[in-house]
Design an enzyme around this catalytic site. Sequence first.
Site, PDB file in Angstrom:
ATOM      1  N   HIS A  56       0.963   5.105   0.975  1.00  0.00           N
ATOM      2  CA  HIS A  56       0.445   6.098   1.882  1.00  0.00           C
ATOM      3  C   HIS A  56       0.549   7.423   0.837  1.00  0.00           C
ATOM      4  CE1 HIS A  56       0.313   4.179   5.909  1.00  0.00           C
ATOM      5  NE2 HIS A  56       1.216   3.462   5.201  1.00  0.00           N
ATOM      6  N   HIS A  77       0.830  -1.034  -0.045  1.00  0.00           N
ATOM      7  CA  HIS A  77      -0.131  -0.059  -0.072  1.00  0.00           C
ATOM      8  C   HIS A  77       0.675   1.160   0.051  1.00  0.00           C
ATOM      9  CE1 HIS A  77       0.530  -1.265   4.129  1.00  0.00           C
ATOM     10  NE2 HIS A  77       0.617   0.002   4.404  1.00  0.00           N
TER      11      HIS A  77
HETATM   12  P1  5GP Z   1       1.370   0.562   7.578  1.00  0.00           P
HETATM   13  O1  5GP Z   1       1.503   0.534   8.767  1.00  0.00           O
HETATM   14  O2  5GP Z   1       1.273  -1.197   7.236  1.00  0.00           O
HETATM   15  O3  5GP Z   1       2.420   0.915   6.678  1.00  0.00           O
HETATM   16  O4  5GP Z   1       0.024   0.956   7.162  1.00  0.00           O
HETATM   17  C1  5GP Z   1      -1.234   0.562   7.506  1.00  0.00           C
HETATM   18  C2  5GP Z   1      -2.335   1.793   7.354  1.00  0.00           C
HETATM   19  O5  5GP Z   1      -3.579   1.175   7.505  1.00  0.00           O
HETATM   20  C3  5GP Z   1      -2.175   2.624   8.777  1.00  0.00           C
HETATM   21  O6  5GP Z   1      -1.967   4.038   8.519  1.00  0.00           O
HETATM   22  C4  5GP Z   1      -3.601   2.365   9.313  1.00  0.00           C
HETATM   23  O7  5GP Z   1      -4.274   3.468   9.948  1.00  0.00           O
HETATM   24  C5  5GP Z   1      -4.327   1.879   8.143  1.00  0.00           C
HETATM   25  N1  5GP Z   1      -5.531   0.962   8.502  1.00  0.00           N
HETATM   26  C6  5GP Z   1      -5.505  -0.423   9.232  1.00  0.00           C
HETATM   27  N2  5GP Z   1      -6.671  -0.764   9.339  1.00  0.00           N
HETATM   28  C7  5GP Z   1      -7.573  -0.232   8.515  1.00  0.00           C
HETATM   29  C8  5GP Z   1      -8.937  -0.241   7.862  1.00  0.00           C
HETATM   30  O8  5GP Z   1      -9.442  -1.275   8.550  1.00  0.00           O
HETATM   31  N3  5GP Z   1      -9.412   0.590   7.333  1.00  0.00           N
HETATM   32  C9  5GP Z   1      -8.696   1.572   6.730  1.00  0.00           C
HETATM   33  N4  5GP Z   1      -9.194   2.480   6.082  1.00  0.00           N
HETATM   34  N5  5GP Z   1      -7.304   1.996   7.128  1.00  0.00           N
HETATM   35  C10 5GP Z   1      -6.673   0.870   7.956  1.00  0.00           C
END
Ligand code: 5GP
Length: 115
Positions: free
Chosen positions: A103, A101
């Site tokens: 951001h 993903h």
């Molecule tokens: P990472 O830490 O893996 O780079 O980012 C994961 C992102 O997913 C985080 O910013 C977190 O807030 C977001 N996230 C986690 N669970 C959900 C969800 O159920 N729905 C949405 N829209 N975002 C989520």
Amino acid sequence: MAEQTIFDKVLSGEIPSTSVYEDDAVYAFNDINPQAPVHVLVIPRTRFESVADLADASPDAIGAFMRGVALTARKLGLEEAGYRVVFNTGADAQQSVAYLHAHILAGRKLGWPPG
Ligand code: 5GP
């Protein structure tokens, strides 16, 4: 089959999300815990675990994904003011969802370097 992640469930609609852009290659939706006035996640419709997997992906797939990131930012009207694209990859970067993903962060002056 690999275990379903939260983002597999977002993509299937099992977990509700607010869509901001979508096309054949990507789905973009608001982050549930925004770190900036604009905080959108862009995922490919075909799952990769992280940027590391892209070493083995086709340039077409990578291109379609990155084009989707840029088109999402364009649709959000971010091109003039600017925005940051972040790919947390692996443990040290604190990647918490094993589904590639991007951001997109925007809407305020972003600090550098990141923490
Ligand atoms: P990472 O830490 O893996 O780079 O980012 C994961 C992102 O997913 C985080 O910013 C977190 O807030 C977001 N996230 C986690 N669970 C959900 C969800 O159920 N729905 C949405 N829209 N975002 C989520």
